[in-house]
Design a protein around this motif. Structure first.
Motif: not given
Length: 211
Positions: A149-151, A182-183, A188-191
């Motif tokens: 969703v965030v991406q 972006i940040w 969230i991607t890494v987490a």
């Protein structure tokens, strides 16, 4: 059918991004159309999961192929955003002697960011494939859905920022909003990737205890 249709929409979307070139080739309608295509792809993604749960037809195909199509859309989008079609002169970093050679992406996406996103997706795909092959359910978790969703929101924000850059560049808040998305995407991607690793370790330990 919905998953396959979303893959076709991804092809159309990437064709538009490959044709577009900032301050060169492509009118504003091109990115507006790309925006609409991406939104349609998101709607099919929602319907895909909703109908699968409603009709109780969730299976290994959906758990593997559906996330794959999502990854194609997301990774492809960020790869294009970090590419040559979205570069502009970096007047802040350039000097009088190298003005024409110092550039940055108008999207705010750097290649290193794409590497981080790609690494996470490859890792999770490997873990999912390994678990599915051993008969364990490794479908998408909440963190993975939140990440998507965030991406997706970030991709839409970037499209709007680039398309209306002539107006938005007057407002610092517009760039800060773009960078914040972006940040947030990277965090969230890494987490979520770390949570999937933790989940895979738990499944591995449970399976080892059973066997």
């Amino acid at each position: 059918m919905l998953t396959g249709g979303r893959l076709l929409l991804a092809v159309v979307f990437f064709t538009m991004l490959s044709w577009y070139q900032f301050e060169g080739r492509g009118d504003p309608w091109l990115l507006n159309s790309a925006f609409v295509v991406y939104v349609i792809a998101l709607v099919t993604d929602f319907l895909d999961g909703y109908l699968a749960r409603l009709w109780k037809v969730e299976g290994a195909f959906g758990r593997v192929v559906d996330p794959l199509v999502d990854k194609v859309l997301v990774i492809g989008s960020f790869a294009f955003f970090a590419g040559k079609n979205f570069i502009i002169p970096d007047t802040a970093a350039a000097t009088a002697h190298v003005q024409a050679y110092v550039v940055k992406t108008i999207t705010g996406v750097a290649p290193a960011m794409v590497v981080i996103i790609l690494t996470r997706e490859l890792l999770v795909t490997s873990l999912r494939g390994s678990s599915e092959s051993s008969g364990q359910n490794f479908g998408a978790a909440f963190s993975g859905k939140l990440k998507m969703v965030v991406q997706s929101a970030t991709i839409l924000v970037i499209l709007m920022y680039v398309n209306y850059y002539a107006t938005l560049r007057r407002y610092d808040a517009a760039q800060y909003t773009r960078d914040a998305f972006i940040w947030l995407t990277l965090v969230i991607t890494v987490a979520s990737g770390l949570l999937y690793v933790q989940r895979a370790i738990s499944l591995y330990r449970a399976n080892r205890i059973v066997t």
